[in-house]
Scaffold this motif. Structure first.
Motif, PDB file in Angstrom:
ATOM      1  N   PRO A   4      -1.210   6.228   1.654  1.00 33.37           N
ATOM      2  CA  PRO A   4      -1.876   5.223   2.498  1.00 33.37           C
ATOM      3  C   PRO A   4      -1.232   5.040   3.867  1.00 33.37           C
ATOM      4  O   PRO A   4      -1.901   4.587   4.796  1.00 33.37           O
ATOM      5  CB  PRO A   4      -1.774   3.938   1.658  1.00 33.37           C
ATOM      6  N   ALA A  10      -4.123   1.909   5.176  1.00 26.18           N
ATOM      7  CA  ALA A  10      -5.153   1.322   4.305  1.00 26.18           C
ATOM      8  C   ALA A  10      -5.571  -0.045   4.817  1.00 26.18           C
ATOM      9  O   ALA A  10      -5.819  -0.966   4.048  1.00 26.18           O
ATOM     10  CB  ALA A  10      -4.665   1.243   2.856  1.00 26.18           C
ATOM     11  N   LEU A  15     -10.727   0.943   2.521  1.00 27.64           N
ATOM     12  CA  LEU A  15      -9.497   1.605   2.101  1.00 27.64           C
ATOM     13  C   LEU A  15      -8.567   0.643   1.364  1.00 27.64           C
ATOM     14  O   LEU A  15      -7.911   1.029   0.390  1.00 27.64           O
ATOM     15  CB  LEU A  15      -8.787   2.195   3.320  1.00 27.64           C
TER      16      LEU A  15
END
Length: 434
Positions: A4, A10, A15
Motif C-alpha cells: 500500500p 491507500a 483503496l
C-alpha cells in the motif's frame, strides 16, 4: 504492509476499503490459527478494552435511532462506513500482531521480510524516477511545486516518514544479523547484515530527498537513540573485523548524508515563519474541536467540517486541507475528546507494559520496531503521517509485534532462569538444521 505504500498510501476511499478488508482477513486468520487462553485475554484487556470501547463509540452515528440525542449526526455519511472499517482494521491489526508475535522468532522473521519488500519498493521507486514517464508518474514521484521526492505516496512529508520507518527497521535487522554472527562465531559476517545496513542508509537518503524536516530530524534522532541504547551489546566482538566494519558503515553514512541533505537543510531556514503559521493552524483546529467536544463531526467528516468553518481570514491558510496536521486534533474533531481519552488510556497501558520489560530495551528488533513507530508519531504531531492508511497500518503491526514479543514470555522463576517463549517456532531454525 509494504505494497500500500506504493499505491498512494491507500489514501483513496476504494483503496482504503480494500486494504482494510485484507487487514481484517489476516487478523481473522491469526486469531483462528493461534491458541489462546483466559490469562492472555486478561493481559491484553488493559489495551484491548479501551480500543473496543472506542470502536463502539465512533460507530454510534451508524445507528441514528440508537444514538439520537447522544451524538450529533455525521457531516459526511458516505465516508463514515469506510473510516470506521479502517479504524476497525487498525485495532484488529494491533491485537492480531500481538497475538502472533508470541511465536518465538515471529517478530524477527516479520521484520526481515518487511525489509526485503521495502528494499524492492525502494529499488522500483528509484527506477521509476529515473526511467518512468513523467506525465504518468510525475506527481507520485516528485511534486510539481518544490520538486520534493514523494516516493509513490504522492505526499513528500508522508514519504519521508515512511522511509524513516523503513530505515529504522533495516538498522534493527542489520544489528540483529551482526549479533547473530558474533554469538555463533562464524568466520565472516553475513552478507545480509551489509545489505541491511546499505538499505538503511539508502532509506535515510530518501528521507533527506523528501525534504521533510520532521521526518529527517525524527529519523536521525531515532538512529542515535538506537545506537546509544544498544552500544553496550556490541562489545566483545572480534576486534579485527568489528572496528573496520563500524568505521566503514559510519563513513558511508556520513558520505550519503553529506550528498543528500543540502536541500533539507535549506528548508530549516524557514522554520520560524512556518512554525508561526503552523501554530495558527493548530489554534484554528483546536477551536473547531471545542465546538463538538463530545462526539465530533463523525469519522471521515473532517473535510466537510473544515469547509464549513472557513472564514475570510482562514480560507487561504487551511482552505485546501484534508487533515488537521495533528493526530490528536484530527481524532478530536472527528470522534470527540472521549475518543482521544480512550486512545490515550490504551497507549499508556501499552507503553507501561513495554517499559517494564528489560528485553524491550536491549533487543535490536524490539527497539527498532518501537523507534519506527516513534518516527511516525513524530510525523503525525506536526503533519499527516497517521492520516495515511498505509502508514497507520504499518504502525499498528509494528507496535503489536513489539507488544507480542513480551506477551509470549513467561515471568522467570526465582531460580534466575531466563525468559522463554510460550510457543516454539513454527519453522526450523539454524541450530535445528545444524
Amino acid at each position: 504492509m509494504i505494497l500500500p505504500l506504493a499505491m498512494e498510501g491507500a489514501n483513496a476511499a476504494l483503496l482504503s476499503a480494500v486494504a482494510s478488508i485484507l487487514y481484517l482477513g489476516w487478523a481473522a486468520v491469526a486469531f483462528a490459527r493461534l491458541p489462546s487462553d483466559t490469562g492472555l485475554a486478561l493481559r491484553m484487556a488493559p489495551v484491548a478494552a479501551p480500543l473496543l470501547l472506542l470502536l463502539a463509540w465512533v460507530a454510534l452515528p451508524l445507528r441514528p435511532r440508537l444514538a439520537a440525542g447522544l451524538v450529533s449526526p455525521p457531516l459526511d455519511p458516505d465516508l463514515l462506513g469506510v473510516a470506521w472499517c479502517h479504524a476497525f482494521s487498525l485495532v484488529a491489526l494491533l491485537l492480531a500482531a500481538a497475538h502472533a508475535g508470541r511465536l518465538r522468532g515471529f517478530a524477527r522473521m516479520t521484520a526481515r521480510w518487511l525489509c526485503l519488500f521495502a528494499a524492492i519498493l525502494m529499488t522500483a521507486t528509484l527506477a521509476l524516477r529515473a526511467f518512468g514517464s513523467p506525465e504518468l508518474l510525475g506527481p507520485l514521484i516528485e511534486d510539481h511545486r518544490y520538486h520534493r521526492f514523494s516516493g509513490l505516496i504522492g505526499n513528500a512529508n508522508a514519504a519521508g516518514i515512511s522511509y524513516g520507518m523503513i530505515s529504522l527497521l533495516m538498522t534493527g535487522v542489520a544489528h540483529d544479523y551482526w549479533r547473530e554472527w558474533r554469538d555463533r562465531a562464524r568466520a565472516w559476517p553475513p552478507i545480509a547484515a551489509a545489505l541491511a545496513t546499505t538499505g538503511a542508509m539508502m532509506a535515510t537518503v530518501l528521507v533527506a530527498l523528501s525534504q521533510s524536516r520532521t521526518a529527517f530530524a525524527a529519523t536521525c534522532v531515532a538512529q542515535i537513540i538506537f545506537v546509544v541504547a544498544l552500544l553496550p551489546t556490541v562489545r566483545g566482538g572480534r576486534q579485527r573485523l568489528r572496528r573496520p566494519l563500524w568505521a566503514g558503515a559510519l563513513g558511508m553514512a556520513a558520505a550519503a548524508l553529506w550528498l543528500s541533505t543540502a536541500t533539507v537543510f535549506e528548508r530549516y531556514g524557514a522554520v520560524g515563519d512556518d512554525g508561526a503559521s503552523r501554530i495558527a493552524i493548530l489554534r484554528h483546529y483546536a477551536a473547531m474541536a471545542m465546538h463538538a467536544p463530545l462526539s465530533g463531526y463523525g469519522l471521515g467528516g473532517f473535510a466537510v467540517a473544515n469547509q464549513r468553518s472557513l472564514t475570510p481570514e482562514t480560507v487561504l491558510q487551511v482552505g485546501d486541507f484534508g487533515a488537521a496536521h495533528d493526530v490528536v486534533l484530527q481524532l478530536a474533531i472527528e470522534a470527540g475528546w472521549p475518543a482521544v481519552g480512550l486512545v490515550a488510556i490504551a497507549l499508556v497501558n501499552l507503553l507501561w507494559h513495554l517499559c517494564r520489560a528489560p528485553s524491550a530495551r536491549t533487543s535490536a528488533i524490539g527497539l527498532s520496531l518501537l523507534l519506527a513507530v516513534a518516527v511516525a508519531v513524530a510525523g503525525s504531531i506536526a503533519d499527516i503521517a497517521l492520516n495515511v492508511p498505509a502508514i497507520a497500518a504499518l504502525c499498528a503491526v509494528l507496535l503489536g509485534l513489539a507488544w507480542g514479543r513480551l506477551l509470549g514470555r513467561r515471568a522467570p522463576p526465582r531460580t534466575g532462569s531466563t525468559e522463554t517463549s510460550v510457543y516454539p517456532a513454527p519453522w526450523p531454525i539454524a541450530t535445528m538444521r545444524n
